[in-house]
Write a protein that holds these residues in place. Sequence first.
Motif, short mmCIF file in Angstrom:
data_model
loop_
_atom_site.label_atom_id
_atom_site.label_comp_id
_atom_site.label_asym_id
_atom_site.label_seq_id
_atom_site.Cartn_x
_atom_site.Cartn_y
_atom_site.Cartn_z
N ASN A 1 0.83 -1.20 0.00
CA ASN A 1 0.00 0.00 0.00
C ASN A 1 0.87 1.25 0.00
O ASN A 1 0.63 2.19 -0.77
CB ASN A 1 -0.92 -0.01 1.23
CG ASN A 1 -2.17 0.82 1.02
OD1 ASN A 1 -2.24 1.67 0.14
ND2 ASN A 1 -3.17 0.60 1.85
N ARG B 1 -6.81 -1.21 -3.37
CA ARG B 1 -6.17 -0.61 -2.19
C ARG B 1 -6.97 -0.88 -0.91
O ARG B 1 -6.40 -1.12 0.15
CB ARG B 1 -6.02 0.90 -2.44
CG ARG B 1 -5.16 1.63 -1.44
CD ARG B 1 -4.80 2.99 -1.98
NE ARG B 1 -4.12 3.79 -0.97
CZ ARG B 1 -4.62 4.89 -0.43
NH1 ARG B 1 -5.82 5.33 -0.82
NH2 ARG B 1 -3.95 5.55 0.49
N ASN C 1 -6.03 4.14 4.83
CA ASN C 1 -5.81 4.65 3.48
C ASN C 1 -5.78 6.17 3.45
O ASN C 1 -5.03 6.78 2.69
CB ASN C 1 -6.89 4.11 2.53
CG ASN C 1 -6.58 2.70 2.06
OD1 ASN C 1 -5.51 2.16 2.33
ND2 ASN C 1 -7.52 2.09 1.37
#
Length: 282
Positions: free
Chosen positions: A52, A195, A260
């Motif tokens: 990531n 993601r 994220n």
Amino acid sequence: ELARARAALRRPALRRALRIAGAALLIGGAVWAVATLDLTWADLSLPHLMLNVFVLTPAMLALAAVAFRITAGAIGREVSAGQALRTVAAANVAELLPLPGGAVVRGAALVEAGARVGEATHIVLMTALLTLGLTVALSGTALGLLADPVWHGLGLAALAGVAVILALLSRRVGPGHLAAMVAVRVVTLAVTVLRLGVAFATLGTVIGWDEAALYAVAPTLGATVGIVPAGLGVNEAIAAALAALIAASPATAFLAVAMNRALGLAAGAALVLGRSFWQGRA
């Protein structure tokens, strides 16, 4: 009444207060989620986190830069790849300011490239609505698959909205640029879904593409609502609510979206600060 409410939300003092409230919601929600899941550092998957950090988050930033260049080209303006990357990185960070920072940064960059203020404002607004429409269409379809098929109606309504937006854009934008606008957003959504899946895997949870697609709407919707700067806490709360709708784990969804967000903000901030550092040394 609506106009007065919107004007009130633009006041810096209120935006600052909402930012503090959003940060409190985000931090409090993260503490609750960690406590609920009883997470420890040993539970985290380092390979997924590295994927990531070093691949997917930079890819999202690069795709945002490509989308911005397409937007500029759609109104006959040219923005270099470097300038586009700096603009979207600064826009990410500016969302935390007590004003609608991201849109201002993008609009200002277009004006600097030669666009008129009204022209820049119009294209930034329409492309934001296009992104929202495509994202809601994807997540509505996913919700229909995971919960009640009636939610497919939301996806269809969003696609109808996308068709209207494209029709309006076509009055000023050529078909090539319209197709590119849609294509880059479809690719961005695909990376967003991947993601999210990786973020969940980092927390030790494996989800399907349909569930990841469901949560994709949270950051876009939270930022579009614009009540809280950068959707602080709101994005994560939306993801948690969606998880509850499908009997999944709200705590895991909250943390995955928060992760994220943190990585995206860090990537944007690193680029902005790195540029400032090198300019200071030059």
